[in-house]
Design a protein around this motif. Sequence first.
Motif, mmCIF file in Angstrom:
data_model
loop_
_atom_site.group_PDB
_atom_site.id
_atom_site.type_symbol
_atom_site.label_atom_id
_atom_site.label_comp_id
_atom_site.label_asym_id
_atom_site.label_seq_id
_atom_site.Cartn_x
_atom_site.Cartn_y
_atom_site.Cartn_z
ATOM 1 N N VAL A 16 -16.197 -1.674 8.520
ATOM 2 C CA VAL A 16 -15.043 -0.857 8.902
ATOM 3 C C VAL A 16 -13.873 -1.752 9.310
ATOM 4 C CG1 VAL A 16 -14.209 0.761 10.658
ATOM 5 C CG2 VAL A 16 -16.385 1.186 9.511
ATOM 6 N N ILE A 17 -14.144 -2.799 10.066
ATOM 7 C CA ILE A 17 -13.085 -3.727 10.476
ATOM 8 C C ILE A 17 -12.474 -4.406 9.253
ATOM 9 C CG2 ILE A 17 -12.630 -5.895 11.698
ATOM 10 C CD1 ILE A 17 -14.679 -4.957 13.796
ATOM 11 N N GLY A 18 -13.308 -4.810 8.315
ATOM 12 C CA GLY A 18 -12.807 -5.458 7.103
ATOM 13 C C GLY A 18 -11.949 -4.535 6.259
ATOM 14 N N ILE A 19 -12.382 -3.298 6.087
ATOM 15 C CA ILE A 19 -11.606 -2.337 5.304
ATOM 16 C C ILE A 19 -10.279 -2.038 5.991
ATOM 17 C CG2 ILE A 19 -11.552 0.065 4.516
ATOM 18 C CD1 ILE A 19 -14.566 -0.200 3.963
ATOM 19 N N ALA A 20 -10.320 -1.878 7.316
ATOM 20 C CA ALA A 20 -9.083 -1.625 8.060
ATOM 21 C C ALA A 20 -8.133 -2.810 7.933
ATOM 22 C CB ALA A 20 -9.403 -1.345 9.528
ATOM 23 N N ALA A 21 -8.648 -4.026 8.046
ATOM 24 C CA ALA A 21 -7.801 -5.212 7.919
ATOM 25 C C ALA A 21 -7.193 -5.301 6.523
ATOM 26 C CB ALA A 21 -8.605 -6.467 8.229
ATOM 27 N N TYR A 22 -7.968 -4.944 5.514
ATOM 28 C CA TYR A 22 -7.462 -4.988 4.139
ATOM 29 C C TYR A 22 -6.284 -4.025 3.973
ATOM 30 C CZ TYR A 22 -7.108 -4.166 -0.842
ATOM 31 O OH TYR A 22 -6.630 -4.016 -2.113
ATOM 32 N N PHE A 23 -6.454 -2.789 4.429
ATOM 33 C CA PHE A 23 -5.392 -1.804 4.245
ATOM 34 C C PHE A 23 -4.175 -2.081 5.119
ATOM 35 C CE2 PHE A 23 -8.800 0.855 2.383
ATOM 36 C CZ PHE A 23 -8.177 1.097 1.168
ATOM 37 N N LEU A 24 -4.380 -2.705 6.257
ATOM 38 C CA LEU A 24 -3.246 -2.995 7.132
ATOM 39 C C LEU A 24 -2.439 -4.197 6.658
ATOM 40 C CD1 LEU A 24 -4.829 -2.353 10.633
ATOM 41 C CD2 LEU A 24 -3.185 -0.917 9.418
ATOM 42 N N THR A 25 -3.088 -5.138 5.965
ATOM 43 C CA THR A 25 -2.390 -6.354 5.545
ATOM 44 C C THR A 25 -2.073 -6.394 4.058
ATOM 45 O OG1 THR A 25 -4.470 -7.522 5.212
ATOM 46 C CG2 THR A 25 -3.450 -7.689 7.386
ATOM 47 N N ALA A 26 -2.524 -5.421 3.284
ATOM 48 C CA ALA A 26 -2.285 -5.435 1.837
ATOM 49 C C ALA A 26 -0.793 -5.282 1.540
ATOM 50 C CB ALA A 26 -3.067 -4.314 1.164
ATOM 51 N N ARG A 27 -0.320 -6.110 0.599
ATOM 52 C CA ARG A 27 1.096 -6.015 0.211
ATOM 53 C C ARG A 27 1.263 -4.913 -0.815
ATOM 54 N NH1 ARG A 27 1.273 -12.033 -1.321
ATOM 55 N NH2 ARG A 27 -0.141 -10.999 -2.665
ATOM 56 N N LYS A 28 2.364 -4.286 -0.786
ATOM 57 C CA LYS A 28 2.663 -3.216 -1.730
ATOM 58 C C LYS A 28 3.215 -3.817 -3.024
ATOM 59 C CE LYS A 28 3.458 0.394 1.619
ATOM 60 N NZ LYS A 28 2.096 0.688 1.761
ATOM 61 N N TYR A 29 2.997 -3.109 -4.101
ATOM 62 C CA TYR A 29 3.508 -3.525 -5.404
ATOM 63 C C TYR A 29 5.031 -3.465 -5.386
ATOM 64 C CZ TYR A 29 4.588 -3.324 -10.359
ATOM 65 O OH TYR A 29 5.106 -3.565 -11.600
ATOM 66 N N GLN A 30 5.656 -4.547 -5.857
ATOM 67 C CA GLN A 30 7.119 -4.584 -5.897
ATOM 68 C C GLN A 30 7.637 -4.518 -7.325
ATOM 69 O OE1 GLN A 30 7.978 -8.138 -3.726
ATOM 70 N NE2 GLN A 30 7.287 -7.276 -1.792
ATOM 71 N N SER A 31 7.136 -5.394 -8.174
ATOM 72 C CA SER A 31 7.563 -5.382 -9.571
ATOM 73 C C SER A 31 6.583 -6.209 -10.393
ATOM 74 C CB SER A 31 8.974 -5.954 -9.717
ATOM 75 O OG SER A 31 8.946 -7.342 -9.480
ATOM 76 N N SER A 32 6.723 -6.117 -11.711
ATOM 77 C CA SER A 32 5.839 -6.902 -12.571
ATOM 78 C C SER A 32 6.102 -8.399 -12.430
ATOM 79 C CB SER A 32 5.983 -6.470 -14.023
ATOM 80 O OG SER A 32 7.305 -6.717 -14.467
ATOM 81 N N SER A 33 7.320 -8.764 -12.052
ATOM 82 C CA SER A 33 7.617 -10.199 -11.902
ATOM 83 C C SER A 33 6.896 -10.787 -10.694
ATOM 84 C CB SER A 33 9.124 -10.425 -11.795
ATOM 85 O OG SER A 33 9.632 -9.812 -10.631
ATOM 86 N N THR A 34 6.713 -10.006 -9.623
ATOM 87 C CA THR A 34 5.973 -10.546 -8.480
ATOM 88 C C THR A 34 4.508 -10.751 -8.841
ATOM 89 O OG1 THR A 34 5.583 -8.331 -7.590
ATOM 90 C CG2 THR A 34 7.504 -9.518 -6.758
ATOM 91 N N VAL A 35 3.958 -9.828 -9.624
ATOM 92 C CA VAL A 35 2.581 -9.983 -10.073
ATOM 93 C C VAL A 35 2.471 -11.213 -10.964
ATOM 94 C CG1 VAL A 35 0.723 -8.912 -11.395
ATOM 95 C CG2 VAL A 35 2.146 -7.509 -9.908
ATOM 96 N N ALA A 36 3.409 -11.381 -11.865
ATOM 97 C CA ALA A 36 3.408 -12.536 -12.757
ATOM 98 C C ALA A 36 3.528 -13.833 -11.968
ATOM 99 C CB ALA A 36 4.550 -12.425 -13.764
ATOM 100 N N ASN A 37 4.365 -13.838 -10.939
ATOM 101 C CA ASN A 37 4.527 -15.046 -10.126
ATOM 102 C C ASN A 37 3.232 -15.415 -9.411
ATOM 103 O OD1 ASN A 37 7.190 -15.341 -10.879
ATOM 104 N ND2 ASN A 37 7.980 -14.209 -9.114
ATOM 105 N N PHE A 38 2.518 -14.425 -8.895
ATOM 106 C CA PHE A 38 1.249 -14.722 -8.231
ATOM 107 C C PHE A 38 0.221 -15.256 -9.213
ATOM 108 C CE2 PHE A 38 2.830 -12.107 -4.713
ATOM 109 C CZ PHE A 38 2.533 -12.976 -3.665
ATOM 110 N N TYR A 39 0.126 -14.662 -10.406
ATOM 111 C CA TYR A 39 -0.798 -15.181 -11.416
ATOM 112 C C TYR A 39 -0.427 -16.612 -11.796
ATOM 113 C CZ TYR A 39 -3.436 -10.932 -12.452
ATOM 114 O OH TYR A 39 -4.267 -9.856 -12.393
ATOM 115 N N ASP A 40 0.865 -16.859 -11.970
ATOM 116 C CA ASP A 40 1.301 -18.214 -12.316
ATOM 117 C C ASP A 40 0.950 -19.197 -11.207
ATOM 118 O OD1 ASP A 40 2.238 -17.266 -14.710
ATOM 119 O OD2 ASP A 40 4.320 -17.080 -14.016
ATOM 120 N N GLN A 41 1.125 -18.799 -9.959
ATOM 121 C CA GLN A 41 0.790 -19.677 -8.837
ATOM 122 C C GLN A 41 -0.710 -19.944 -8.802
ATOM 123 O OE1 GLN A 41 2.969 -21.288 -6.871
ATOM 124 N NE2 GLN A 41 1.187 -22.372 -6.097
#
Length: 113
Positions: A16-41
Amino acid sequence: MSTLLYSVIAFLLLLVIGIAAYFLTARKYQSSSTVANFYDQWTVDGILEFYWGEHIHLGHYGSPPRSKFTPTKNYSTRLLRTSLQAMVRISTKLNALILTPHFSQAHEAFDDK
């Protein structure tokens, strides 16, 4: 209480603590370029290759390619007709196999002529 019960309670509490931490700290989707930048990194860091090998498929960053195949009414009709014809052929052969008392006669029903 037994140690098994304590272990199960501790596991569920951590879950429960892990799931709560995941949902509280998860970043929201911004754009396809941010996803591409993370994959590239991750590619530069070597994380993806370490876990999945050098032939990892990272997806498609732009618009998805359009399919060249578009099913038409004519195609659907032909597919249905062909399927029904195959079902009739199979049922005819199975009826011959079931209703024919001798194997040699039933075997002739399966010979395509």
